[in-house]
Write a protein that holds these residues in place. Structure first.
Motif: not given
Lengths: 177, 456
Positions: B54, B76-79, A64, A66, A40-42
């Protein structure tokens, strides 16, 4: 001025254009090259301030957004991705029928984690869509099932992108109708 | 925190952030702070959500964890993008802390793992899209012709346009190794469905009598060794593309037969009287100057015009400027995988050598040169000394004056000079001293010519 942050999820199968939609909406750019998203990228986007109808106070809402990887399986972590969202754009690729079929399980999973969230259905890649009534009817049916609206978009040309987020912000109450 | 847990966190290089019921950071350990430094940020006391957006939307759930009414919360896998090019990935895990009414956020850097998953997903998804999505296929194939120069962009555009006309005959011209075969494949796969055949015949590799039976096929008993019937390549390519490589080498007699098949869209197997319809695209390629061959009566004029409906001339590598480095870096990646090496690039000297050499064998020669260098490479970057160019060094690779030939249509000398100056500037990254050296001029002479051609 009060500041409120709202979590918005973009969900859909892989390569339907979720990242490109965000890139277009937040940065007004588009990259032809497909790069699959992991995890995930915010990204953040501030909306124009509005006046609260109750107390007349100005409110600055920030989305925000996601960008969630195209999910192939659902587990408890996926529920955490969706938890606490104020809204979602559920995206299908107009040129790939199977991505429309994937909308239902995604919607079910999303609404079980965030039952009060607003949802808009997007049919993306309008720029290369060779209009066929069957696809449009299938998407409209999905949007109706989800008690939602359908917006056709092209992240490449920008068509419909601003409108999709605008509709979502109106549904959430971050913008006046 | 127990000693055992502390040991485990150190061993696994996990950072921890202790926070209270109001989601306010009480303490962040050294490892957590270092992880933030690695993404160009600072982690200190303050609101947890300011550092971890997040977690926004999950506040109530986190408070339940703090009150020990929920077990954990994991992302998981927070960019966390460092910039447009680089990303760092974290796993976040929130647990109840030992201290009453506190929570513990455990932070793990999983960038390597995420990038490995990304690469594997990318390949898998691209394969699926390649099979199912014609638009993706076109885009993907178009990118396989590497380079950003104007010449390469023009070729991509032409192929893109031609892909909408799957029956148009195309003549590919260009020096050996300049990518005619690749262009033919890109054109085929962007025009046709994924399962349409592309059948190739190298006209230089087969004697005349074999070309005929290969192209048209034969019936049982058509000649001494024809013990069974065989479909020809014209039949095999039905619904797809027949790629006639080195068409300039095709014997004259055979050219007449091919022309007949192309004009009538019909042919007969050897030993058969039954006509067979053709339904295919012809792509022909040659490194010869076909018009010269026509004038020399070695190539039929009528066939030349039949094939030359649309022509694409692949530029030689030496005209592609800095695209040579894009191609070199791509080849380096391939050889890294093939030879299980981890060469990261080229030294400045190696770059200069690659850019200054004329590459008469084009990409094929470049590929062979880099393959040889990679076999012996044991440094992080390939050096000029490791690049053996045709067994000699680059200076000998400069084109001799005898190699320049005025084409039959003539040239405008000043335009050639202007183009060469532009090419030198491109190769030297606009460094005038380097460009002057490449042209064998003094800096002042180059400056004079830049003014003359209004390039300054």
């Amino acid at each position: 001025m009060a500041s409120v942050k709202k979590k918005i999820c973009l969900i859909g199968s892989f390569a339907v254009g979720k990242t490109s939609l965000i890139q277009r909406y937040v940065y007004d750019r588009f990259d032809e090259k497909y790069l699959s998203t992991i995890g995930v990228k915010i990204s953040q986007k501030a909306l124009p301030p509005i006046t609260d109808s109750n107390d007349g106070q100005m409110i600055q809402h920030t989305f925000l957004i996601w960008d969630i990887a195209g999910l192939e399986k659902f587990d408890s972590v996926v529920a955490n991705y969706f938890r606490g969202a104020a809204g979602a754009l559920i995206v299908a690729d107009l040129t790939r029928q199977e991505t429309i079929e994937h909308l239902n399980p995604l919607y079910d999973r999303f609404t079980s984690a965030s039952p009060d969230a607003a949802v808009i259905v997007l049919g993306n890649k309008l720029d290369i869509f060779k209009e066929d009534k069957q696809t449009q009817a299938a998407l409209k049916a999905r949007a109706a099932d989800f008690n939602s609206e359908l917006v056709l978009t092209s992240a490449k040309t920008g068509e419909g992108v601003e409108q999709a987020f605008l509709k979502l912000s109106q549904k959430i109450g971050c913008r006046s109708e | 925190m127990s000693d055992a847990l502390e040991q485990l966190l150190i061993y696994k290089n996990l950072g921890t952030v202790l926070f209270d019921e109001q989601l306010h950071i009480v303490e962040a350990d050294k490892r957590a702070q270092e992880l933030f430094v690695s993404i160009g940020q600072r982690l200190h006391k303050g609101q947890l959500l300011d550092f971890f957006p997040e977690l926004i939307g999950s506040e109530e759930y986190l408070k339940q964890i703090v009150r020990q009414k929920e077990n954990d919360f994991r992302l998981d896998f927070v960019n966390r993008a460092i910039d447009d090019e680089r990303a760092a990935f974290f796993n976040l895990l929130v647990l109840p802390a030992q201290q009453k009414n506190h929570g513990l956020l455990v932070l793990e850097n999983v960038t390597d793992q995420a990038l490995a998953v990304q690469e594997s997903n990318q390949q898998r998804y691209e394969l699926i899209l390649y099979k199912r999505d014609p638009e993706f296929r076109k885009q993907f194939l178009s990118e396989s012709i590497l380079g950003k120069s104007e010449a390469i962009e023009r070729i991509r555009e032409t192929i893109q346009k031609l892909s909408k006309f799957p029956s148009a005959t195309v003549l590919l011209m260009g020096e050996t190794g300049s990518g005619k075969n690749l262009a033919a494949r890109v054109l085929h796969y962007s025009s046709m469905s994924a399962d349409a055949p592309i059948v190739e015949i190298n006209c230089a590799a087969l004697p005349e009598h074999l070309i005929e039976s290969e192209l048209f096929g034969y019936e049982k008993g058509a000649f001494t060794h024809a013990v069974t019937s065989k479909r020809g390549l014209l039949e095999e390519a039905r619904g797809g593309t027949l790629f006639l490589d080195e068409i300039g080498e095709m014997p004259l007699n055979m050219q007449a037969k091919l022309l007949h098949a192309l004009e009538t869209k019909q042919f007969r197997r050897l030993g058969s009287t039954k006509p067979i319809e053709t339904d295919l695209r012809i792509i022909a390629a040659t490194n010869r100057h076909l018009q010269n061959e026509v004038e020399a009566k070695r190539f039929r004029e009528d066939l030349y015009y039949r094939l030359n409906v649309v022509s694409i001339t692949m530029p030689p590598l030496r005209e592609l400027g800095t695209d040579i480095m894009i191609i070199s870096e791509y080849l380096l990646k391939l050889f890294n995988v093939e030879f299980k090496k981890n060469v990261k690039g080229f030294t400045d000297e190696a770059r200069q050598l690659i850019l200054s050499y004329a590459w008469p064998g084009n990409v094929r020669e470049l590929s062979n040169c880099l393959e040889r260098a990679m076999i012996f490479a044991d440094h992080e970057r390939l050096d000029a000394a490791e690049l053996v160019i045709s067994g000699t060094q680059a200076q000998q690779g400069k084109p001799s004056a005898q190699q320049w030939v005025v084409p039959p249509g003539g040239i405008v000398l000043e335009e050639v000079e202007r183009q060469l100056i532009m090419s030198a500037l491109e190769q030297s990254g606009n460094n005038k001293s380097k460009a002057a050296r490449l042209l064998g001029l003094t800096r002042d002479t180059l400056r004079y010519r830049l003014d003359k051609y209004q390039l300054s």
